[in-house]
Design a protein around this motif. Structure first.
Motif, mmCIF file in Angstrom:
data_model
loop_
_atom_site.group_PDB
_atom_site.id
_atom_site.type_symbol
_atom_site.label_atom_id
_atom_site.label_comp_id
_atom_site.label_asym_id
_atom_site.label_seq_id
_atom_site.Cartn_x
_atom_site.Cartn_y
_atom_site.Cartn_z
ATOM 1 N N SER A 122 36.925 -31.257 -20.799
ATOM 2 C CA SER A 122 35.450 -32.702 -21.001
ATOM 3 C C SER A 122 34.444 -31.589 -21.678
ATOM 4 O O SER A 122 33.986 -30.940 -22.407
ATOM 5 C CB SER A 122 34.793 -31.829 -19.559
ATOM 6 N N ASP A 123 34.049 -33.062 -23.112
ATOM 7 C CA ASP A 123 32.690 -33.036 -23.767
ATOM 8 C C ASP A 123 32.025 -32.283 -23.016
ATOM 9 O O ASP A 123 30.406 -32.044 -22.801
ATOM 10 C CB ASP A 123 32.484 -34.403 -24.170
ATOM 11 N N ALA A 124 31.350 -32.129 -21.365
ATOM 12 C CA ALA A 124 30.440 -31.707 -21.011
ATOM 13 C C ALA A 124 31.437 -29.794 -20.650
ATOM 14 O O ALA A 124 30.282 -28.725 -20.669
ATOM 15 C CB ALA A 124 30.890 -31.913 -19.070
ATOM 16 N N SER A 125 31.983 -29.240 -21.359
ATOM 17 C CA SER A 125 32.209 -28.003 -21.761
ATOM 18 C C SER A 125 31.526 -26.897 -22.282
ATOM 19 O O SER A 125 31.221 -25.664 -22.292
ATOM 20 C CB SER A 125 33.871 -27.440 -22.399
ATOM 21 N N ASN A 126 30.837 -27.115 -23.264
ATOM 22 C CA ASN A 126 29.943 -26.766 -23.911
ATOM 23 C C ASN A 126 28.663 -26.430 -22.681
ATOM 24 O O ASN A 126 27.997 -27.593 -22.275
ATOM 25 C CB ASN A 126 29.563 -26.836 -25.454
ATOM 26 N N GLU A 127 27.967 -25.534 -23.402
ATOM 27 C CA GLU A 127 26.500 -25.094 -23.161
ATOM 28 C C GLU A 127 26.092 -25.557 -23.915
ATOM 29 O O GLU A 127 25.339 -25.522 -24.924
ATOM 30 C CB GLU A 127 26.124 -23.939 -22.502
#
Length: 505
Positions: free
Chosen positions: A167-172
């Motif tokens: 997911s592109d939400a994987s990174n902080e």
């Protein structure tokens, strides 16, 4: 990848339910409310400039094109709803008439990744409230990446977050600031970043973190991957944007350094950059310089940190895992605001949960803006000291717990102090206090009257109206998405300050 040299923050940041389970019904007090007067010691509120990063900022400045805020406001690309178009969902209490309402675009209003927290605006920035040649009168709102999943260890080559399946939400992603144009009622996001030299000795940037992760396989609590900051408060003063970094002090950004990764406004074409590379604003999984391409998690604009102001007083030895606070020692800065009465002062304050112990419901201090500006522009170690500090009132109750704790925002107006008090997934409260002396401590005295405000109340921003001739407005915002509770909704809203004063009597 190196970290930015500041402390980790508590994982229970500004959490009404810390130590009490995950739902409001379980948030009963676990310890007696501290009843002793809380001292306000200005000497505890010392901030010193951290390591000089001006050289890194200059390298980044030379590598990427810039965009002024006036032009950015004219190119704001996200529509909001205004006033009645926000609908009839009732997040507001009966005690205060809402004057203005702003509602975010649907994906921002419901996002589980980005949570709005802090607010400031052009009225803080300058006395005449006129930024450049625009009539936008910008309001700025900061949101933090609440999902905080961490990412793989880049140093070990494990870039799992950039795989197609991730997911592109994987990174902080840290912190973004949304600049709202009051004239067009459009807004635009800007990603806050931190400049550093990468492993190939090239200038790059990363999202704003308290600490870079050390995970080598899957992300777990033991490897502390990418602990983000909360940005619960923000002040825009002159060209500088001060962002609260709870455990450390403040991060400082320069609005003259907003970088534009898509100058031709065509996201489908990678734009050339002054350093001979190109920029990509479609890839939402990469950040900084990678493979001779610049990325910013899909954002067009980034604004790099230019300085850090760190608290220097020794920490109290008590635990802070449940948002406990202490009457002396290093303060915390979960929220900040600006008082333009007389000479400008910044006010940081503490979010505390006395249900979980500690010896204080919170403290506030005031810094002359001249001292803070001198620290930002001075050499490493330049100190700014508060010229006043108060402890919050004690003794009053609210249901089965203390009234004066769980504070999310503060402002001072005509020598009266106003505080936004959260209340889980229910209506918060607006509180008033005046300076007083209790046993010589400088503790604030709370008004016996309290006013019901909105669900999920956050930071406070006073638009004084001196430049535009409008009546002073007390602005705030709500953080909870509709998924948090049946009556929750994210709005930006204001009250006429004259009514606030009259309602307190």
């Amino acid at each position: 990848m190196p970290d930015d040299g500041v402390d980790n923050e508590s994982g229970a940041e500004q959490d009404d339910f810390a130590g009490a389970g995950s739902d409001a019904s379980s948030a009963a007090p676990r310890a007696a409310v501290a009843a002793a007067p809380v001292p306000g010691r200005a000497a505890d509120f010392k901030l010193a400039k951290g390591t000089d990063i001006s050289g890194l900022v200059a390298k980044l400045d030379a590598a990427l094109p810039k965009q002024g805020l006036t032009a950015l406001m004219e190119q704001a690309n996200r529509p909001s709803n205004w006033e009645g178009a926000c609908g009839t969902t009732g997040i507001h209490g009966p005690d205060l008439a809402v004057n203005h309402r702003v509602c975010w675009k649907s994906d921002d209003a419901t996002s589980s990744e980005w949570v709005p927290q802090a607010i400031t605006g052009v009225s803080d920035a300058q006395e005449d409230e006129d930024w450049g040649t625009s009539d936008a009168e910008p309001i700025a709102v900061a949101g933090y990446d609440a999902q905080n999943p961490g990412r793989s260890d880049y140093a070990a080559g494990r870039d799992n977050c950039v795989q197609d399946s991730a997911s592109d939400a994987s990174n902080e992603k840290g912190i973004r600031v949304s600049f709202f144009n009051q004239a067009t009622r459009m807004y635009r996001h800007v990603l806050l970043v931190w400049p550093y030299m990468n492993s190939k000795d090239h200038i790059s940037f990363d999202a704003l973190h308290a600490r870079e992760g050390t995970c080598t396989t899957t992300v777990t609590s033991s490897c502390a991957a990418q602990n983000g900051i909360h940005a619960g408060g923000m002040v825009w003063y002159g060209n500088y944007l001060y962002v609260a970094d709870t455990a450390n002090g403040m991060r400082v950004f320069d609005l003259r350094k907003i970088m534009d990764l898509d100058p031709d406004n065509n996201a489908d074409v990678n734009d050339p950059t002054p350093d001979g590379l190109v920029s990509d604003v479609l890839d939402k999984k990469r950040v900084g310089r990678q493979g001779n391409v610049w990325y910013a998690y899909g954002y067009r604009y980034v604004m790099p940190q230019v300085a850090t102001l760190k608290f220097t007083t020794a920490k109290n030895g008590g635990t802070t895992s449940g948002n406990q606070c202490y009457a002396t020692g290093r303060p915390k800065a979960p929220y900040i605001s600006l008082d333009r009465t007389g000479t400008g002062h910044m006010i940081p304050g503490e979010y505390c949960n006395t249900n979980n112990g500690g010896t204080s419901p919170g403290r506030v201090g005031t810094y002359p803006m001249t001292a803070l500006t001198a620290a930002v522009e001075g050499a490493t170690g330049t100190v700014a000291t508060a010229d006043l500090a108060h402890g919050l009132p004690t003794g009053a109750t609210f249901g089965n717990e203390a009234l004066w704790h769980k504070i999310q925002g503060v402002t001072r107006y005509e020598d009266r102090w106003y505080f936004h008090r959260s209340n889980g997934y229910d209506n918060g409260r607006l509180l008033q206090a005046t300076p007083g002396t209790v046993d010589g401590t400088g503790q604030l005295v709370g008004d016996t009257k309290i006013l019901q405000s909105a669900f999920g109340p956050e930071d406070l921003y006073l638009a004084h109206g001196r430049g535009d001739g409008f009546a002073p407005q007390l602005w705030s915002l709500s953080e909870h998405a509709p998924s948090a509770c049946g009556a929750c909704k994210r709005e930006l809203y204001s009250y006429n300050m004259s009514e606030v004063i009259a309602d307190f009597g």
